[in-house]
Design a protein around this motif. Structure first.
Motif, PDB file in Angstrom:
ATOM      1  N   LEU A 289      -3.343 -12.473 -24.257  1.00 37.00           N
ATOM      2  CA  LEU A 289      -3.008 -11.311 -23.446  1.00 37.00           C
ATOM      3  C   LEU A 289      -3.688 -10.047 -23.983  1.00 37.00           C
ATOM      4  CD1 LEU A 289       0.774 -11.960 -22.740  1.00 37.00           C
ATOM      5  CD2 LEU A 289      -1.059 -11.830 -21.043  1.00 37.00           C
ATOM      6  N   SER A 293      -5.850  -7.219 -21.975  1.00 40.43           N
ATOM      7  CA  SER A 293      -5.669  -5.772 -21.937  1.00 40.43           C
ATOM      8  C   SER A 293      -6.935  -5.030 -22.369  1.00 40.43           C
ATOM      9  CB  SER A 293      -4.459  -5.356 -22.774  1.00 40.43           C
ATOM     10  OG  SER A 293      -4.621  -5.799 -24.073  1.00 40.43           O
ATOM     11  N   ALA A 296      -8.455  -4.958 -18.843  1.00 39.21           N
ATOM     12  CA  ALA A 296      -7.704  -4.194 -17.841  1.00 39.21           C
ATOM     13  C   ALA A 296      -8.286  -2.800 -17.577  1.00 39.21           C
ATOM     14  CB  ALA A 296      -6.234  -4.105 -18.258  1.00 39.21           C
ATOM     15  N   PRO A 297      -8.551  -2.004 -18.636  1.00 32.91           N
ATOM     16  CA  PRO A 297      -9.103  -0.676 -18.350  1.00 32.91           C
ATOM     17  C   PRO A 297     -10.471  -0.744 -17.692  1.00 32.91           C
ATOM     18  CG  PRO A 297      -8.573  -0.914 -20.696  1.00 32.91           C
ATOM     19  CD  PRO A 297      -8.316  -2.226 -20.058  1.00 32.91           C
ATOM     20  N   GLY A 300      -9.801  -1.079 -14.226  1.00 32.72           N
ATOM     21  CA  GLY A 300      -9.312   0.207 -13.728  1.00 32.72           C
ATOM     22  C   GLY A 300     -10.453   1.182 -13.484  1.00 32.72           C
ATOM     23  N   VAL A 301     -11.386   1.233 -14.433  1.00 31.25           N
ATOM     24  CA  VAL A 301     -12.535   2.139 -14.287  1.00 31.25           C
ATOM     25  C   VAL A 301     -13.352   1.731 -13.063  1.00 31.25           C
ATOM     26  CG1 VAL A 301     -14.747   2.812 -15.310  1.00 31.25           C
ATOM     27  CG2 VAL A 301     -12.679   2.795 -16.710  1.00 31.25           C
ATOM     28  N   GLY A 304     -11.713   2.782 -10.004  1.00 28.24           N
ATOM     29  CA  GLY A 304     -11.839   4.226  -9.842  1.00 28.24           C
ATOM     30  C   GLY A 304     -13.218   4.607  -9.350  1.00 28.24           C
TER      31      GLY A 304
ATOM     32  N   ILE B  59       1.846  -7.780 -20.880  1.00 29.62           N
ATOM     33  CA  ILE B  59       1.319  -7.877 -19.510  1.00 29.62           C
ATOM     34  C   ILE B  59       1.382  -6.518 -18.816  1.00 29.62           C
ATOM     35  CG2 ILE B  59       1.760  -8.882 -17.232  1.00 29.62           C
ATOM     36  CD1 ILE B  59       2.729 -11.434 -18.791  1.00 29.62           C
ATOM     37  N   ALA B  62      -1.063  -4.043 -20.076  1.00 29.88           N
ATOM     38  CA  ALA B  62      -2.387  -4.234 -19.479  1.00 29.88           C
ATOM     39  C   ALA B  62      -2.443  -3.561 -18.105  1.00 29.88           C
ATOM     40  CB  ALA B  62      -2.705  -5.724 -19.365  1.00 29.88           C
ATOM     41  N   PHE B  63      -1.377  -3.730 -17.317  1.00 32.29           N
ATOM     42  CA  PHE B  63      -1.298  -3.045 -16.009  1.00 32.29           C
ATOM     43  C   PHE B  63      -1.425  -1.544 -16.179  1.00 32.29           C
ATOM     44  CE2 PHE B  63       1.141  -6.657 -13.885  1.00 32.29           C
ATOM     45  CZ  PHE B  63       0.112  -6.928 -12.998  1.00 32.29           C
ATOM     46  N   LEU B  65      -2.700   0.141 -18.597  1.00 32.32           N
ATOM     47  CA  LEU B  65      -4.045   0.531 -19.023  1.00 32.32           C
ATOM     48  C   LEU B  65      -4.995   0.568 -17.830  1.00 32.32           C
ATOM     49  CD1 LEU B  65      -4.540  -1.364 -22.419  1.00 32.32           C
ATOM     50  CD2 LEU B  65      -4.258   1.094 -22.061  1.00 32.32           C
ATOM     51  N   ALA B  66      -4.873  -0.439 -16.952  1.00 32.09           N
ATOM     52  CA  ALA B  66      -5.733  -0.473 -15.771  1.00 32.09           C
ATOM     53  C   ALA B  66      -5.454   0.744 -14.888  1.00 32.09           C
ATOM     54  CB  ALA B  66      -5.500  -1.767 -14.996  1.00 32.09           C
ATOM     55  N   ALA B  69      -6.704   3.961 -16.519  1.00 31.36           N
ATOM     56  CA  ALA B  69      -8.173   4.043 -16.486  1.00 31.36           C
ATOM     57  C   ALA B  69      -8.630   4.486 -15.103  1.00 31.36           C
ATOM     58  CB  ALA B  69      -8.782   2.699 -16.846  1.00 31.36           C
ATOM     59  N   GLN B  70      -7.984   3.921 -14.078  1.00 29.88           N
ATOM     60  CA  GLN B  70      -8.337   4.277 -12.708  1.00 29.88           C
ATOM     61  C   GLN B  70      -8.041   5.753 -12.444  1.00 29.88           C
ATOM     62  OE1 GLN B  70      -6.005   2.255  -9.801  1.00 29.88           O
ATOM     63  NE2 GLN B  70      -7.362   2.791  -8.104  1.00 29.88           N
TER      64      GLN B  70
END
Ligand code: SF4
Ligand code: SF4
Ligand code: SF4
Lengths: 320, 155
Positions: A289, A293, A296-297, A300-301, A304, B59, B62-63, B65-66, B69-70
């Motif tokens: 996991l 993580s 994950a960012p 996200g980036v 975005g 978990i 991680a969400f 962080l996503a 980041a967004q």
């Protein structure tokens, strides 16, 4: 972590004649650099004399709990005190005053009856759940492979024991930091276990139980060398290894002439008396996991940059 | 109008759910839910399962962080021109940054082969917990004075 004081001489200083056998080549170098050290226990040699148990006590006595009584009353009532201070001489299980004990088993294997004695203590796991899941930062794994509970900080919640596959740490009520915080409502003492004689290792002296053993049952050295030696030893006696892969790998390797399933079935188990069962890597999911993580960012980036969710802002102020 | 950042309900909810799960699974790392009978309530036994709550924490971390980041990307490339951070927003962003930073350190420490000194381990854990408590208090106070918004429209 580096320790310039460690020299082969200091490591050997405490060893009697022939004691050099318990020290693998490279140990001094590894200890100096704070590298991971492991121990090997040759169960075919252990005669169950208990010298190591008493040496452990003597050497670590100054760390043992000195609880103040009466204990603070606990809230709620279901919280039980764990008091070993009147039973300090119990030596047939792990307690806050007994960090090492000898398990014995008589097992039949290959047509012979083997009497096997097994010195038991903390395994010093490579990725120890007791340290990783301690919420209070009291338990940690050091670079030289020692897993240690800081008795100045531990609140005695016993979580380390719950998550340890062998239930190793043992609680003593009435000592430690919790008495200064909210003694009635949080914490319940301090957890104790083998700290692989960290103060001796820091000075380049082998742990007390290793030094005292008349049969040279234990060996200490850099983990890779210990693993190699364990395999060679197992091969020489047609034996078995325990601790190399258990819980994802530990720094305590047992070599036995009989399979560990048979030992596990034959030894007395229960509170303070760990088994020798197969143990999967308890931290494996977290290890994977953690990788998730990292990604994950990045996701996200990307989201975005692609403008996904840009509409997350209400364009119209009045929208509800 | 000042009480909410002008984000959509959907976004608001995801963020709140994420933070709530993290707060609960994080608190569950302390052996308190069993002691105080909360894990005895039917359906809440999992609160006393340290491995389960620990994985849940990973978990949802991680969400988060996503999500963060967004938001960072959107903030710097789009929103910044129209929105400005409120004082309470700035404070919470700072606290969140500290929580995320100490959380990441903790995750690194929990990887095989990583060792922090006992002192460092303690600092990281206490800081993580302390910052979360501060963020909780801050959020409650800001909600009480009706200043929940992280950001507001520029005039
Ligand atoms: S001192 Fe050596 S032989 Fe005696 S019980 Fe301990 S490990 Fe076995
Ligand atoms: S054996 Fe138990 S107490 Fe020892 S390091 Fe492993 S998990 Fe921790
Ligand atoms: S290594 Fe030290 S603390 Fe651990 S069992 Fe041996 S003597 Fe006791």
């Amino acid at each position: 972590m580096k320790n310039k004081n460690v020299s082969r001489r200091t490591f050997l200083k405490a060893l009697g004649l022939g004691g050099a056998g318990v020290l693998l080549p490279g140990t001094v170098q590894a200890a100096r650099q704070g590298e991971e050290l492991a121990t090997l226990l040759d169960l075919s040699r252990c005669i169950g004399c208990g010298e190591c148990v008493y040496a452990c006590r003597e050497s670590n006595e100054y760390k043992f709990p000195r609880p103040e009584k009466p204990f603070p009353p606990m809230f709620p009532k279901r919280v039980k005190v764990a008091d070993w201070s009147e039973r300090r001489d119990v030596d047939d299980r792990l307690t806050p005053y007994n960090w090492l004990f000898i398990q014995s088993a008589e097992v039949e294997h290959g047509g012979n009856v083997h009497e096997v004695n097994i010195p038991r203590r903390c395994m010093h796991c490579q990725n120890p759940p007791c340290a990783n899941l301690c919420p209070w930062g009291a338990c940690s794994r050091e670079a030289n492979g020692i897993v240690r509970i800081n008795d100045d900080v531990c609140l005695g919640g016993s979580k380390c024991k719950n998550v340890c596959p062998w239930d190793i740490p043992q609680r003593q009520t009435g000592v430690g930091l919790y008495r200064k915080l909210l003694p009635r409502f949080a914490g319940n003492g301090v957890m104790y276990k083998c700290d692989r004689c960290f103060q001796r290792v820091a000075e380049g002296v082998v742990p007390a139980c290793i030094e005292v053993c008349p049969e040279n049952v234990q060996t200490i050295g850099p983990r890779a060398a210990v693993v190699k030696k364990a395999h060679a030893l197992a091969e020489s006696m047609n034996g078995y290894v325990y601790g190399e892969h258990e819980n994802g790998g530990t720094n305590t390797l047992y070599v036995s002439p009989v399979p560990f399933e048979k030992l596990d079935a034959a030894i007395q188990k229960g509170p303070g008396r760990p088994g020798l069962q197969p143990v999967p890597n308890m931290m494996e999911d977290e290890e994977n996991l953690a990788m998730a993580s990292v990604l994950a960012p990045v996701a996200g980036v990307a989201a975005g940059v692609l403008g996904i969710g840009a509409k997350l802002i209400r364009e119209n102020e009045d929208e509800e | 109008m000042k009480n909410r950042t002008p984000v959509t309900r959907w976004f608001d909810r995801v963020f709140v759910v994420c933070c709530s799960v993290l707060a609960i699974s994080g608190l569950a790392q302390m052996p308190i839910f069993k002691r105080y009978y909360i894990a005895d309530i039917p359906g809440l036994g999992w609160l006393a399962d340290f491995y389960f709550t620990h994985k849940t924490h990973y978990i949802f971390a991680a969400f988060l962080l996503a999500l963060l980041a967004q938001v960072l990307v959107l903030w710097f490339f789009r929103w910044r021109t129209d929105l400005k951070l409120s004082g309470g927003g700035m404070l919470r962003v700072g606290l969140l940054a500290g929580i995320v930073f100490t959380g990441i350190l903790r995750m690194i420490k929990n990887q095989p082969g990583m060792s922090f000194s006992p002192g460092m381990t303690m600092i990281v854990d206490w800081a993580h917990l302390g910052l979360v408590l501060l963020l909780g208090v801050t959020a409650v106070i800001l909600a009480m004075v009706k200043r929940r918004a992280y950001a507001t429209w520029k005039k």
